[in-house]
Design a protein around this motif. Structure first.
Motif, short mmCIF file in Angstrom:
data_model
loop_
_atom_site.label_atom_id
_atom_site.label_comp_id
_atom_site.label_asym_id
_atom_site.label_seq_id
_atom_site.Cartn_x
_atom_site.Cartn_y
_atom_site.Cartn_z
N SER A 97 0.85 -1.18 0.00
CA SER A 97 0.00 0.00 0.00
C SER A 97 0.89 1.24 0.00
N GLN A 126 -1.56 -1.40 -4.13
CA GLN A 126 -2.79 -0.70 -3.78
C GLN A 126 -2.44 0.75 -3.47
N SER A 128 -3.51 4.45 -2.64
CA SER A 128 -4.65 5.16 -2.06
C SER A 128 -4.14 6.27 -1.18
N ARG A 130 -5.90 7.34 1.39
CA ARG A 130 -6.40 7.12 2.74
C ARG A 130 -5.43 6.21 3.48
N ARG A 131 -5.44 6.28 4.79
CA ARG A 131 -4.55 5.44 5.59
C ARG A 131 -5.24 4.09 5.80
N VAL A 132 -4.80 3.10 5.07
CA VAL A 132 -5.41 1.77 5.17
C VAL A 132 -4.96 1.10 6.45
N SER A 133 -5.79 0.17 6.93
CA SER A 133 -5.42 -0.65 8.07
C SER A 133 -4.60 -1.82 7.57
N GLU A 137 -6.49 -5.29 6.32
CA GLU A 137 -6.59 -5.44 4.87
C GLU A 137 -5.51 -6.34 4.28
N ILE A 139 -2.19 -6.25 4.32
CA ILE A 139 -1.06 -5.59 3.65
C ILE A 139 0.25 -6.08 4.26
N ALA A 142 3.45 -1.20 3.92
CA ALA A 142 2.82 0.08 3.59
C ALA A 142 3.89 1.17 3.55
#
Length: 299
Positions: A97, A126, A128, A130-133, A137, A139, A142
């Motif tokens: 991410s 991925q 994005s 936004r701050r993904v978890s 998710e 990942i 990140a």
């Protein structure tokens, strides 16, 4: 105590009829191997070996257990060997991410070079803003820029990224060039929705970091979008250097307050603390940390 070690100790003693030989094969002391076997017998509630001062022999229960446990040990050894071989040749999927702009402009070319060296690795990207978890998710890695808020993650710094305050010549001609960071309160500024304090920009003034209040009608969560709005002459932007590097070179944007830049943001690779890093992920992190093109404008 590891059940596999107990089983392996018992099997080696049984096959070699000797605690001493089994200990040598395992690289452990004979006393520890004896304890492994005794603990296994206690856990099973049955005697597996008949011991005398001169000999070691299987009981009936021991012979049954040996016949059943040897295939399990062989399967375990095969599993470990296969995983080790796969890791050595770097194969499998890495889920990554990253912010959209940085991922597209800086990360993607570096990942392409990594993929060329390791043809059996698959990269699931991925991008994005936004701050993904990472954990929720799935990942593996990140890439983030800026303050690292999540203390539950491990971090490795990959580089540094300056923040640049800039505006287009058209905006400065229309609204005037701010003479000092404190005068930004009278200008139209683009607010960064990713920040905890979007209306606060920080500058180094007279050797100290100082917070300056800003306002504006534009609120963006994508730095590349802020750079485009600024280049269009609508407002003043504060962006990571990678988003405005080309526009600054071409003259579409002009940097303001270069002498008042605060410390650059950290560009970091983050991954879960409780997850064992596979060799392929660790090698990718090493590759990114050594890539001079990832953050060439960092301090």
């Amino acid at each position: 105590m590891d059940k596999i070690d107990r089983m392996r100790a018992f099997a080696l003693v049984a096959k070699n009829a000797s605690f001493t030989v089994a200990a040598q094969r395992m690289g452990r002391s004979a006393r520890l191997v004896s304890k492994y076997v005794a603990d296994l017998e206690n856990a099973l509630g049955v005697q597996l070996l008949n011991r005398t001062t001169r000999s070691v022999a299987l009981t009936d229960a021991g012979a049954t257990y040996l016949a059943l446990c040897e295939p399990l040990l062989d399967g375990f050894d095969e599993l470990e060997e296969r995983v080790k071989n796969e890791q050595a040749s770097l194969r499998g999927v890495i889920h990554i991410s990253a912010p959209t702009g940085f991922g597209t402009l800086r990360l993607a070319p570096s990942l392409a070079r990594f993929a060329a060296k390791h043809p059996n690795v698959e990269l699931d990207l991925q991008f994005s803003d936004r701050r993904v978890s990472i954990v929720d998710e799935g990942i593996d890695l990140a890439i983030r820029i800026g303050p690292m808020r999540d203390s539950s993650l491990k971090m490795r710094q990959l580089g540094r990224m300056p923040l640049v305050v800039c505006a287009s010549p058209a905006y400065l001609e229309r609204a005037g060039t701010p003479a000092h960071p404190r005068t930004l309160a009278t200008h139209e500024c683009i607010l960064d929705g990713n920040m905890t304090e979007p209306t606060v920009w920080r500058f180094r003034i007279e050797g100290q970091e100082e917070a300056v209040q800003v306002t504006g009608r534009f609120r963006m969560s994508a730095p590349a979008g802020s750079a485009r709005i600024a280049a269009a002459g609508a407002a003043i932007a504060r962006c990571p250097a990678y988003t405005v590097a080309d526009a600054l070179k071409s003259g579409k944007l002009v940097e303001l307050f270069a002498e008042h830049r605060v410390s650059p943001y950290v560009v970091a690779a983050l991954f879960p603390q409780n997850r064992h890093l596979t060799t392929r992920v660790r090698r990718l992190i090493d590759h990114l940390a050594s890539d001079p093109t990832l953050c060439p404008d960092g301090a």
